[in-house]
Design an enzyme around this catalytic site. Structure first.
Site, PDB file in Angstrom:
ATOM      1  N   LYS A 114      75.350  26.520  82.642  1.00 28.49           N
ATOM      2  CA  LYS A 114      74.306  26.687  82.902  1.00 28.49           C
ATOM      3  C   LYS A 114      72.977  26.614  81.953  1.00 28.49           C
ATOM      4  CE  LYS A 114      75.823  22.260  84.040  1.00 28.49           C
ATOM      5  NZ  LYS A 114      76.381  20.367  85.353  1.00 28.49           N
ATOM      6  N   LYS A 196      86.494  23.070  80.577  1.00 33.11           N
ATOM      7  CA  LYS A 196      86.973  22.014  81.879  1.00 33.11           C
ATOM      8  C   LYS A 196      86.798  20.503  80.729  1.00 33.11           C
ATOM      9  CE  LYS A 196      83.067  21.482  84.386  1.00 33.11           C
ATOM     10  NZ  LYS A 196      82.988  20.157  85.684  1.00 33.11           N
ATOM     11  N   LYS A 199      82.275  15.256  80.520  1.00 33.47           N
ATOM     12  CA  LYS A 199      80.953  14.963  80.294  1.00 33.47           C
ATOM     13  C   LYS A 199      80.042  14.513  80.049  1.00 33.47           C
ATOM     14  CE  LYS A 199      80.193  12.857  85.561  1.00 33.47           C
ATOM     15  NZ  LYS A 199      79.146  13.972  86.076  1.00 33.47           N
TER      16      LYS A 199
HETATM   17  P1  ATP Z   1      78.506  17.501  83.846  1.00 31.24           P
HETATM   18  O1  ATP Z   1      79.821  17.213  82.601  1.00 31.24           O
HETATM   19  O2  ATP Z   1      77.664  16.832  83.691  1.00 31.24           O
HETATM   20  O3  ATP Z   1      78.390  18.904  84.565  1.00 31.24           O
HETATM   21  P2  ATP Z   1      81.256  17.265  85.686  1.00 31.24           P
HETATM   22  O4  ATP Z   1      82.284  16.116  84.646  1.00 31.24           O
HETATM   23  O5  ATP Z   1      81.524  18.454  85.576  1.00 31.24           O
HETATM   24  O6  ATP Z   1      79.933  16.983  84.440  1.00 31.24           O
HETATM   25  P3  ATP Z   1      80.045  16.550  88.230  1.00 31.24           P
HETATM   26  O7  ATP Z   1      79.647  15.461  88.323  1.00 31.24           O
HETATM   27  O8  ATP Z   1      79.953  17.972  88.349  1.00 31.24           O
HETATM   28  O9  ATP Z   1      81.028  16.569  87.162  1.00 31.24           O
HETATM   29  O10 ATP Z   1      81.551  16.503  88.936  1.00 31.24           O
HETATM   30  C1  ATP Z   1      82.290  15.298  89.961  1.00 31.24           C
HETATM   31  C2  ATP Z   1      83.738  16.136  90.395  1.00 31.24           C
HETATM   32  O11 ATP Z   1      84.546  15.684  89.409  1.00 31.24           O
HETATM   33  C3  ATP Z   1      83.330  17.737  90.885  1.00 31.24           C
HETATM   34  O12 ATP Z   1      84.277  17.434  92.405  1.00 31.24           O
HETATM   35  C4  ATP Z   1      83.837  18.260  90.274  1.00 31.24           C
HETATM   36  O13 ATP Z   1      84.611  18.993  90.970  1.00 31.24           O
HETATM   37  C5  ATP Z   1      85.387  17.127  89.593  1.00 31.24           C
HETATM   38  N1  ATP Z   1      85.341  17.754  88.323  1.00 31.24           N
HETATM   39  C6  ATP Z   1      84.578  17.527  86.867  1.00 31.24           C
HETATM   40  N2  ATP Z   1      85.036  17.845  85.615  1.00 31.24           N
HETATM   41  C7  ATP Z   1      86.241  17.931  86.265  1.00 31.24           C
HETATM   42  C8  ATP Z   1      87.608  18.567  85.393  1.00 31.24           C
HETATM   43  N3  ATP Z   1      87.172  18.295  84.610  1.00 31.24           N
HETATM   44  N4  ATP Z   1      88.823  18.421  86.399  1.00 31.24           N
HETATM   45  C9  ATP Z   1      89.181  18.121  87.827  1.00 31.24           C
HETATM   46  N5  ATP Z   1      87.511  17.350  88.105  1.00 31.24           N
HETATM   47  C10 ATP Z   1      86.948  17.915  87.641  1.00 31.24           C
END
Ligand code: ATP
Ligand code: LTN
Length: 329
Positions: A114, A196, A199
């Site tokens: 980040k 990965k 969002k």
């Molecule tokens: P941001 O993009 O804002 O960092 P994010 O999409 O990574 O957000 P988080 O709110 O950080 O989402 O994660 C919420 C949950 O979803 C966590 O348990 C995280 O491990 C899981 N997660 C996030 N992205 C993935 C992915 N690509 N595959 C599987 N699990 C995921």
């Protein structure tokens, strides 16, 4: 009778949940409600570590809360709340920051990622993010934390902090275990299968939002990056196909091998369409429920208030104990 184990997890309101969030985390949260004592929350304090437009954050927090319900989290079975409405989290976080070393926070890969992504805003919150996450977990004496693979390091950190605190001040926190599903713990971007699915990706074609409609979903899958071969098999180096096979397998309940057999001899085009269709069908009930729930403002506000009250009661027991142990009056 044995007491039920405690499950806790959170998600940031940084946007509409993606298929990655759903498969990697939230889908399992719903299932666990039947057998465990579950607490799920919207991690709005964590989301502030990357600049959020205030009005948008408020709306997203309400929408994400409604989305949790639409994804099957049942307020009759689970404790659901918004992190910032429970002030014990920030308080325990402060206490825990004093048993945290600068070096261990600097090693966290999410902090490094980040910071690279937002070089103009490497703030203290981004650095101490894992301490607040440890507080979230330890306050509720959680046994298991269902998360995607990217959060494994933060869970390790939480365990270390809890053990250090317990050995310095006496038994206070339960040591939590990560719960990371075998399949789908790391859903990859449809545009770059080495990254990965996230969002906050600037390229919306890389992720499926769980509120995308059928046409959008199918089109994103049609454009998914794969490889220049023709075989639909799960094999090292075929990251795009592996990702699509995983998504298909998790959502249909078929094994990867069954999926490979089903698409033997078929082209990538047909395969992508089939995966897109399964995703669209799986997400449709969530989209419909969300459309209904997001209009029920008063109901949502009541649930948030109720969640705040219960979460405070539960978490304050641990906070009071921790305060006493470190010598606060
Ligand atoms: P941001 O993009 O804002 O960092 P994010 O999409 O990574 O957000 P988080 O709110 O950080 O989402 O994660 C919420 C949950 O979803 C966590 O348990 C995280 O491990 C899981 N997660 C996030 N992205 C993935 C992915 N690509 N595959 C599987 N699990 C995921
Ligand atoms: N850091 C997590 C969100 C989160 C969380 C938690 C998850 C905040 N506090 C406590 C599990 C337990 C993420 O998904 N990025």
């Amino acid at each position: 009778m044995d007491e039920k184990k405690i499950i806790l997890s959170g998600i940031q309101p940084t946007g509409v949940f993606t298929l990655g969030n759903y498969i990697g985390a939230i889908k399992n949260w719903g299932k666990m409600q039947e057998d465990y004592e579950c607490a799920y929350f919207i991690a709005d304090l964590h989301s502030l570590t990357v600049y959020q437009e205030p009005a948008k954050l408020r709306k997203q927090t309400m929408d994400c809360f409604a989305l949790l319900l639409a994804c099957g989290i049942d307020p009759e079975k689970s404790l659901i709340f918004v992190q910032s409405t429970v002030n014990t989290h920030a308080q325990l976080s402060w206490i825990l920051s004093n048993v945290t070393q600068f070096g261990e926070l600097g090693r966290m890969t999410q902090f490094k990622d980040k910071s690279e992504k937002h070089p103009d805003n490497i703030n203290a919150g981004l650095f101490t993010y894992p301490v607040l996450m440890a507080a979230d977990i330890l306050l509720y004496q959680a046994d298991m934390v269902p998360v995607g693979a990217d959060q494994k390091q933060h869970l390790e950190f939480t365990r270390n902090i809890a053990e250090r605190f317990n050995s310095r001040y006496g038994q206070t926190f339960k040591i939590p275990e990560p719960y990371i599903a075998e399949a789908g713990a790391r859903v990859m971007s449809l545009q770059d299968p080495l990254k990965k699915m996230s969002k906050s990706d600037e390229n919306a074609n890389g992720f499926i939002s769980i509120l995308d409609d059928e046409n959008v979903i199918i089109n994103k899958f049609k454009r998914a990056v794969t490889d220049s071969e023709r075989e639909i098999v799960f094999r090292e180096g075929k990251d795009g196909i592996n990702n699509l096979l995983t998504i298909y397998s998790v959502l249909t309940g078929k094994t990867i091998h069954e999926a490979e057999l089903e698409f033997e001899g078929k082209g990538y085009g047909d395969f992508k369409l089939a995966v897109g269709q399964v995703v669209a069908d799986s997400l449709k009930p969530i989209r419909d429920d969300f459309a209904r729930l997001s209009k029920e403002k008063t109901y949502l506000e009541e649930l948030i208030a109720k969640g705040a009250e219960t979460a405070y009661k539960v978490s304050n027991r641990t906070l009071s104990k921790a305060k006493r142990k470190v010598g606060l009056i």
